[in-house]
Write an enzyme that holds these catalytic residues in place. Structure first.
Site, mmCIF file in Angstrom:
data_model
loop_
_atom_site.group_PDB
_atom_site.id
_atom_site.type_symbol
_atom_site.label_atom_id
_atom_site.label_comp_id
_atom_site.label_asym_id
_atom_site.label_seq_id
_atom_site.Cartn_x
_atom_site.Cartn_y
_atom_site.Cartn_z
ATOM 1 N N ASP A 328 -24.997 -3.597 15.697
ATOM 2 C CA ASP A 328 -24.775 -5.085 16.732
ATOM 3 C C ASP A 328 -24.785 -6.068 15.578
ATOM 4 O O ASP A 328 -25.510 -5.927 14.621
ATOM 5 C CB ASP A 328 -25.620 -5.037 17.778
ATOM 6 C CG ASP A 328 -25.793 -6.107 18.449
ATOM 7 O OD1 ASP A 328 -24.851 -6.661 18.996
ATOM 8 O OD2 ASP A 328 -26.953 -6.705 18.815
ATOM 9 N N ASP A 519 -30.324 -4.079 19.731
ATOM 10 C CA ASP A 519 -31.520 -4.654 20.042
ATOM 11 C C ASP A 519 -31.587 -5.141 21.579
ATOM 12 O O ASP A 519 -32.895 -5.322 22.121
ATOM 13 C CB ASP A 519 -32.272 -5.679 19.192
ATOM 14 C CG ASP A 519 -31.505 -6.873 19.531
ATOM 15 O OD1 ASP A 519 -30.312 -7.028 19.870
ATOM 16 O OD2 ASP A 519 -32.369 -8.114 19.594
ATOM 17 N N ASP A 523 -26.508 -3.326 24.252
ATOM 18 C CA ASP A 523 -26.163 -2.297 23.255
ATOM 19 C C ASP A 523 -26.840 -0.965 23.633
ATOM 20 O O ASP A 523 -26.196 0.151 23.208
ATOM 21 C CB ASP A 523 -27.047 -2.580 22.007
ATOM 22 C CG ASP A 523 -26.875 -3.918 21.128
ATOM 23 O OD1 ASP A 523 -25.741 -4.236 21.346
ATOM 24 O OD2 ASP A 523 -27.831 -4.575 21.078
#
Length: 621
Positions: A328, A519, A523
């Site tokens: 990410d 995080d 996600d």
């Protein structure tokens, strides 16, 4: 069968598997204690020449362990799973049948001990998760004629008026009824900078209020809101995820075939059934049942000491085989906090920054904090602002050192100084405009900087043999490509919704076992879909941690590479123990088959082999 029936059957099987896992976890330690007591009591009675009571103690303890093992084997075979437990059951059953009770008791202790070790590793991970997930907010504030009332989020009804205070997470989807909202939607969209929502606009559950308090009207229940939809995506991703198999089970079929062949051959050629028992006892796969869990538990413990929470030995095994990594962006490869990239002004940049930062000391806005931080980094001397007024989400105005200073959005500044010229360069994640004494003075261009350790981690992953590293982000394409180019990533996918991130991970699974690192809430479904999901320790950790297999408890990307190194080292030690144990066991089986080793001697010999491979396995920690 309908789709609904299929889903019901899937959920029922999943629930049964969870219940079985919980039952096995609850019984593993009591079974081990019972087996140890039974063996100790039986040997004590034998030493006192109370053979009948010795046999009763050994048979009773072994029979209980064997019954629990038989149930486990039956249920595993129903799920078409084959493991080493079958060999242990055969060894215990044969030893009891032929009256080799001490040998049966030793096998029971070794098997129950291995199960307890695996349970210990799982409980260690679960306790860490409970601590993390306990931080998730569960309540919301409803506004009624009688005042404010705290309610459980699940009790919110469509049409309820809610108060969202500074720092609160929006509990359900709805629209703003009073006031303006400044929201951090990074957990949902990946965009690190705050967004402004005006009266009447819709807002999503899961966003955080970083501005003044505002009121909203619930448009959906908690179960039907955006956050709940993401949770459902997590559940779907988990159901479609390939199960993790125990490393030791992969050798079970071949080991069983060799064991049975030697046992039958020994009994047939010699005409002595006791030789088959001796072969089965000495062949009991304790090196696999014990050494592999010991090595993997040692690896889990070593990872924990390094700030890495790994949810069980199975995860550690999969972690060792990772060949593809998907990152990410926001909060993972970037800091997630805006910083000033450029000051566009015809005046002295530091003086403009000093005045703006002096005023922004009176604001808690994310951009204001970034301006103040930059001024302090440049060691500028700030003044105290006076007569400050702030329009939440728009801007702030006040007096600084006998100057009238305003900083905020383009519309906010234009209303105070008339027409203003748009800066020519302007590609950043956000901009803040400044007016001094009623005249446009300049623009601050912000960016979400790449973490200082990001490039080093990418390079380390390449050295570890990771063949493909990509980026999957909900941020804008131009921002994602800039990060990908700076870090030398193989592929960049941008402007992705949570469901699209799941598809991106599934696409990468074609290239090998995939580690997904993120995080935020957005996600979480992708973390659940990956071979191994890794949650980075940041403010939005709890939701991602629930879906992840690995949680980095410290905000340190270097731990990504460290987790792979620990997993590979632990797996290597486990395999060394497996190969050594199997080799020694095969040699002992041949000796037993030739009549050189009795069942009791076989049990003692197996103990020596166990100690050797366990000491080797402990090197993993």
């Amino acid at each position: 069968m309908s789709e609904a029936a299929d889903q019901f059957e899937c959920d029922r099987n999943l629930a049964q598997a969870v219940d079985l896992s919980r039952m096995q976890t609850a019984l593993s330690l009591p079974l081990f204690v019972l087996a140890v007591l039974g063996l100790g009591t039986g040997l004590s009675f034998a030493w006192l020449r109370l053979d009948r009571w010795s046999a009763i103690a050994l048979i009773s303890a072994t029979a209980v362990v064997l019954f629990a093992l038989a149930v486990d084997v039956f249920l595993s075979l129903r799920r078409r799973e084959f493991g080493l437990d079958i060999i242990a059951a055969l060894a215990m059953g044969a030893a009891l049948w032929f009256g080799e009770y001490v040998a049966a008791g030793v096998v029971a202790v070794m098997f129950a001990g291995g199960q307890s070790l695996e349970t210990y590793a799982q409980k260690r991970a679960d306790s860490g998760m409970s601590e993390l997930l306990s931080r998730v907010p569960r309540l919301a504030v409803i506004v009624t004629d009688a005042g404010f009332t705290d309610v459980v989020i699940d009790d919110i009804l469509v049409g309820d008026r809610l108060l969202i205070r500074n720092g609160d997470v929006v509990p359900v989807d709805g629209h703003i009824d009073a006031g303006q909202a400044v929201l951090n939607e990074a957990a949902l969209t990946g965009e690190s900078l705050p967004v402004r929502r005006k009266t009447g606009q819709m807002i999503m559950s899961g966003a955080s209020n970083i501005g003044d308090a505002f009121e909203m009207i619930a448009a959906r229940s908690a179960a039907a809101s955006t956050y709940a939809g993401i949770v459902r995506l997590i559940a779907q991703a988990r159901r479609s995820k390939a199960p993790m198999s125990r490393l030791a089970d992969r050798y079970a079929l071949a080991f069983l075939a060799v064991t049975v062949a030697i046992a039958i051959l020994a009994a047939f050629l010699s005409g002595e059934p006791a030789r088959a028992v001796a072969v089965l006892v000495v062949a009991t796969p304790c090196p696999l049942i014990l050494a592999v869990p010991v090595a993997l538990v040692a690896g889990v413990s070593k990872a924990s000491r390094n700030g890495i929470l790994i949810k069980g030995a199975g995860v550690l095994e999969f972690l060792a085989s990772i060949t593809v990594v998907v990152f990410d962006k926001t909060g993972t490869l970037t800091t997630g906090q805006p910083t000033i990239r450029h000051i566009d002004t015809d005046a002295v940049p530091n003086e403009l920054l000093r005045l703006a930062a002096s005023l922004d000391q009176a604001s808690s806005h994310t951009i204001a904090r970034a301006v103040v931080a930059e001024a302090k980094r440049r060691k500028l001397v700030l003044s105290m602002p006076a007569t400050v007024t702030e329009a939440p989400g728009e801007g702030i105005e006040g007096d600084v050192a006998h100057r009238r200073v305003a900083i905020g959005t383009r519309d906010f500044i234009a209303a105070r100084c008339g027409t203003m010229q748009q800066p020519a360069h302007a590609i950043g994640t956000a901009m803040a405009y400044v007016a001094i004494d009623g005249h446009y003075a300049g623009t601050f261009v912000f960016q979400d900087p790449i973490r200082t350790d990001a490039l080093a981690v990418v390079e380390k992953l390449r050295r570890l043999g990771i063949k493909r590293i990509s980026l999957a982000t909900g941020d804008r394409d131009v921002v994602g490509k800039a990060v990908g180019q700076a870090l030398g990533l193989d592929l960049v996918r941008a402007e992705l919704a949570p469901a699209q991130k799941v598809e991106a991970v599934k696409d990468e699974l074609k290239h090998g076992h995939v580690m997904m690192i993120g995080d935020g809430v957005n996600d979480a479904p992708a973390l659940a879909a990956a071979s191994v999901g890794v949650a980075v320790g940041r403010g939005n950790l709890a939701a991602a941690a629930e879906a992840a297999d690995v949680v980095l408890l410290r905000d340190n990307l270097q731990l990504v590479a460290t987790s792979i190194e620990i997993a590979r080292w632990s797996r290597r030690i486990a395999l060394e123990s497996v190969y050594a144990g199997i080799g020694l066991s095969v040699a002992a089986m041949i000796a037993a088959g030739c009549g050189y080793v009795s069942p009791i001697q076989g049990a003692l010999l197996q103990e020596i082999i166990d100690v050797a491979v366990i000491f080797n396995a402990l090197r993993a920690g």
